[in-house]
Write an enzyme that holds these catalytic residues in place. Structure first.
Site, PDB file in Angstrom:
ATOM      1  N   TYR A  61     -14.386   1.607   5.474  1.00 20.81           N
ATOM      2  CA  TYR A  61     -14.824   0.365   4.740  1.00 20.81           C
ATOM      3  C   TYR A  61     -16.056   1.455   5.413  1.00 20.81           C
ATOM      4  O   TYR A  61     -16.076   2.041   6.451  1.00 20.81           O
ATOM      5  CB  TYR A  61     -14.217  -0.558   5.279  1.00 20.81           C
ATOM      6  CG  TYR A  61     -13.255  -1.224   4.844  1.00 20.81           C
ATOM      7  CD1 TYR A  61     -13.930  -1.634   3.808  1.00 20.81           C
ATOM      8  CD2 TYR A  61     -12.023  -0.582   4.891  1.00 20.81           C
ATOM      9  CE1 TYR A  61     -12.847  -2.548   2.726  1.00 20.81           C
ATOM     10  CE2 TYR A  61     -11.491  -0.992   4.377  1.00 20.81           C
ATOM     11  CZ  TYR A  61     -11.430  -1.878   3.144  1.00 20.81           C
ATOM     12  OH  TYR A  61      -9.360  -2.728   2.198  1.00 20.81           O
ATOM     13  N   CYS A  89       0.568  -1.133   0.096  1.00 19.90           N
ATOM     14  CA  CYS A  89      -0.188  -0.272   0.235  1.00 19.90           C
ATOM     15  C   CYS A  89       1.159   0.975   0.280  1.00 19.90           C
ATOM     16  O   CYS A  89       0.518   2.408  -0.974  1.00 19.90           O
ATOM     17  CB  CYS A  89      -0.954  -0.161   1.295  1.00 19.90           C
ATOM     18  SG  CYS A  89      -2.146  -1.182   0.739  1.00 19.90           S
TER      19      CYS A  89
HETATM   20  N1  LIG Z   1      -8.003  -3.900   5.599  1.00 21.10           N
HETATM   21  C1  LIG Z   1      -6.994  -2.943   6.154  1.00 21.10           C
HETATM   22  N2  LIG Z   1      -6.167  -2.416   5.820  1.00 21.10           N
HETATM   23  C2  LIG Z   1      -5.081  -1.957   6.669  1.00 21.10           C
HETATM   24  O1  LIG Z   1      -5.251  -1.110   7.192  1.00 21.10           O
HETATM   25  C3  LIG Z   1      -4.134  -3.343   6.342  1.00 21.10           C
HETATM   26  C4  LIG Z   1      -4.792  -3.833   5.698  1.00 21.10           C
HETATM   27  N3  LIG Z   1      -5.681  -4.524   5.270  1.00 21.10           N
HETATM   28  N4  LIG Z   1      -3.539  -5.343   5.450  1.00 21.10           N
HETATM   29  C5  LIG Z   1      -2.380  -4.661   6.161  1.00 21.10           C
HETATM   30  C6  LIG Z   1      -1.910  -4.268   6.560  1.00 21.10           C
HETATM   31  C7  LIG Z   1      -1.618  -4.665   8.004  1.00 21.10           C
HETATM   32  N5  LIG Z   1      -2.110  -3.133   8.647  1.00 21.10           N
HETATM   33  C8  LIG Z   1      -3.188  -3.264  10.160  1.00 21.10           C
HETATM   34  C9  LIG Z   1      -4.109  -4.871  10.002  1.00 21.10           C
HETATM   35  C10 LIG Z   1      -4.259  -4.577  11.800  1.00 21.10           C
HETATM   36  C11 LIG Z   1      -4.377  -3.653  12.656  1.00 21.10           C
HETATM   37  C12 LIG Z   1      -4.962  -3.098  13.379  1.00 21.10           C
HETATM   38  O2  LIG Z   1      -5.766  -4.344  14.111  1.00 21.10           O
HETATM   39  N6  LIG Z   1      -5.007  -2.934  14.163  1.00 21.10           N
HETATM   40  C13 LIG Z   1      -5.699  -2.556  15.974  1.00 21.10           C
HETATM   41  C14 LIG Z   1      -4.936  -2.599  16.740  1.00 21.10           C
HETATM   42  C15 LIG Z   1      -3.259  -3.165  16.672  1.00 21.10           C
HETATM   43  C16 LIG Z   1      -3.109  -4.093  17.721  1.00 21.10           C
HETATM   44  O3  LIG Z   1      -3.825  -4.061  19.427  1.00 21.10           O
HETATM   45  O4  LIG Z   1      -1.706  -3.999  17.961  1.00 21.10           O
HETATM   46  C17 LIG Z   1      -5.969  -0.742  16.484  1.00 21.10           C
HETATM   47  O5  LIG Z   1      -7.202  -0.133  16.744  1.00 21.10           O
HETATM   48  O6  LIG Z   1      -5.164   0.111  15.382  1.00 21.10           O
HETATM   49  C18 LIG Z   1      -4.045  -2.114  11.771  1.00 21.10           C
HETATM   50  C19 LIG Z   1      -3.376  -2.210  10.964  1.00 21.10           C
HETATM   51  C20 LIG Z   1      -2.005  -2.205   7.927  1.00 21.10           C
HETATM   52  N7  LIG Z   1      -2.991  -2.904   6.213  1.00 21.10           N
HETATM   53  O1  LIG Z   2       0.393   0.126   5.058  1.00 20.04           O
HETATM   54  C1  LIG Z   2      -1.104  -0.327   4.864  1.00 20.04           C
HETATM   55  C2  LIG Z   2      -1.461  -1.395   4.023  1.00 20.04           C
HETATM   56  C3  LIG Z   2      -2.786  -1.680   3.775  1.00 20.04           C
HETATM   57  N1  LIG Z   2      -3.377  -0.804   4.285  1.00 20.04           N
HETATM   58  C4  LIG Z   2      -5.173  -1.235   3.673  1.00 20.04           C
HETATM   59  C5  LIG Z   2      -5.117   0.143   1.878  1.00 20.04           C
HETATM   60  C6  LIG Z   2      -6.497  -0.883   1.284  1.00 20.04           C
HETATM   61  O2  LIG Z   2      -8.061  -0.920   2.591  1.00 20.04           O
HETATM   62  C7  LIG Z   2      -6.270  -2.531   2.233  1.00 20.04           C
HETATM   63  C8  LIG Z   2      -5.358  -3.206   1.106  1.00 20.04           C
HETATM   64  O3  LIG Z   2      -6.492  -3.297  -0.475  1.00 20.04           O
HETATM   65  P1  LIG Z   2      -6.113  -3.467  -1.250  1.00 20.04           P
HETATM   66  O4  LIG Z   2      -6.786  -4.164  -2.180  1.00 20.04           O
HETATM   67  O5  LIG Z   2      -4.682  -4.050  -1.757  1.00 20.04           O
HETATM   68  O6  LIG Z   2      -5.954  -1.967  -2.010  1.00 20.04           O
HETATM   69  O7  LIG Z   2      -5.070  -2.530   2.815  1.00 20.04           O
HETATM   70  C9  LIG Z   2      -3.149   0.806   4.604  1.00 20.04           C
HETATM   71  O8  LIG Z   2      -4.105   1.821   4.364  1.00 20.04           O
HETATM   72  N2  LIG Z   2      -2.114   0.297   5.149  1.00 20.04           N
END
Ligand SMILES: Nc1nc(=O)c2c([nH]1)NC[C@@H]1CN(c3ccc(C(=O)N[C@@H](CCC(=O)O)C(=O)O)cc3)CN21
Ligand SMILES: O=c1ccn([C@H]2C[C@H](O)[C@@H](COP(=O)(O)O)O2)c(=O)[nH]1
EC number: 2.1.1.45
Length: 283
Positions: A223, A160
């Site tokens: 979303y 991303c």
């Molecule tokens: N839909 C989506 N959004 C994203 O931001 C994202 C992805 N997919 N896929 C790849 C990475 C993974 N990322 C993520 C994944 C999970 C959290 C999350 O659950 N955050 C929570 C708790 C984090 C924690 O406890 O460590 C939060 O409240 O920020 C944040 C970024 C960012 N990216």
């Molecule tokens: O560092 C990151 C990694 C991922 N994201 C978010 C942005 C999108 O919601 C999804 C990735 O979906 P794509 O279909 O590949 O665009 O993950 C982010 O914000 N920051």
């Protein structure tokens, strides 16, 4: 923090609904946002209108710099944020290139630390940039890219935040980071921290003063299942002053980052924040 809230509000007020085929969810979307972080003056862009898990964000960027491609390695550093994309996305589970539990494939640093050359072999983009900057060289192409369209089917997700371009002006280091797709409630909360930390760390290990980091976002979205908590809870809260990030001054080289640095080498001072909000995550 104000820039972040302005972007959230802009999406709520002016966004257009777009169907996303990968997640099968609708996203309220705007195109183009430019955020700036004053790293030289330690204006750490941490979200205060909910509790931010900033250590997870730093674990992610450390993992990218080390070239990790396995969610277990990210967990060992201190974040579970790659578990779902590595293990719960049906398209990736069905992909014959996936090498079992926790494999993320050829993504982010796995590409940036070993970028395939058309003539054969690989180039370690990050190592080259660190070498140049340490010698005071900015060849106007000090670009760390994770974007390789030929590798999309070899990884669980396209990067991303896919490119980081470093520039030297005198003894000050600047960074322009580009993000193609941004989950504003969850991802951006982390990405702002990552851009800031990347410039701060690179300045520290190459012997320069950090200047400003410029963060360009193309597709910024919320979303459908995140809209109510953003609009009705987070956007009704007053932000606090930004906290300060402290990085262990003993971190002096790329080797240090690769070998012994942990989340204990980072601390945040004066972090005042509102209660946590759990946003739904789209896999
Ligand atoms: N839909 C989506 N959004 C994203 O931001 C994202 C992805 N997919 N896929 C790849 C990475 C993974 N990322 C993520 C994944 C999970 C959290 C999350 O659950 N955050 C929570 C708790 C984090 C924690 O406890 O460590 C939060 O409240 O920020 C944040 C970024 C960012 N990216
Ligand atoms: O560092 C990151 C990694 C991922 N994201 C978010 C942005 C999108 O919601 C999804 C990735 O979906 P794509 O279909 O590949 O665009 O993950 C982010 O914000 N920051």
């Amino acid at each position: 923090m104000k820039q972040y809230l302005d972007l959230c509000k802009r999406i709520v007020d002016e966004g257009q609904w777009v169907n996303n085929a990968r997640t099968n969810k609708k996203c309220l979307t705007v195109i183009n946002a430019d955020l700036t972080y004053d790293v030289g003056n330690n204006q750490f862009p941490l979200v205060t209108t909910r509790k931010s898990f900033w250590k997870s964000a730093i674990a992610e960027i450390l993992g990218y710099l080390r070239g990790y491609q396995n969610a277990a390695d990210f967990r060992a550093l201190g974040t579970k944020t790659w578990d779902a994309n590595a293990n719960d996305n049906q398209a990736w589970l069905n992909n014959p290139n996936r090498k079992g539990q926790d494999d993320m494939g050829l993504i982010y640093g796995a590409l940036g630390r070993a970028f395939p050359k058309p003539s054969g072999g690989h180039v370690d983009l990050l190592k080259q940039i660190v070498e140049d900057l340490s010698n005071g060289i900015d060849n106007r192409g000090e670009i760390l890219t994770f974007y390789h369209p030929g590798a999309f089917d070899l990884g669980c997700l396209r990067p991303c935040m896919y490119e980081h371009h470093f520039s030297l002006l005198g003894d000050t280091l600047y960074l322009n980071s580009t993000q193609r797709s941004c989950d504003v409630p969850l991802g951006l909360n982390f990405n702002m921290v990552q851009v800031y930390v990347l410039l701060a760390l690179m300045a520290q290990i190459t012997g320069h003063k950090p200047g400003k980091a410029y963060h360009k976002i193309v597709n910024a979205h919320i979303y459908e299942d995140q809209l109510a908590p953003m609009r009705d809870i987070q956007l009704t809260r007053e932000p606090f002053d930004s906290p300060k990030l402290i990085i262990n001054p003993e971190i002096k080289s790329l080797k240090d980052i690769e070998t012994w640095v942990t989340l204990d080498d980072f601390s945040v001072e004066d972090y005042q924040h509102h209660d946590a909000i759990q946003y739904p995550f789209a896999v």
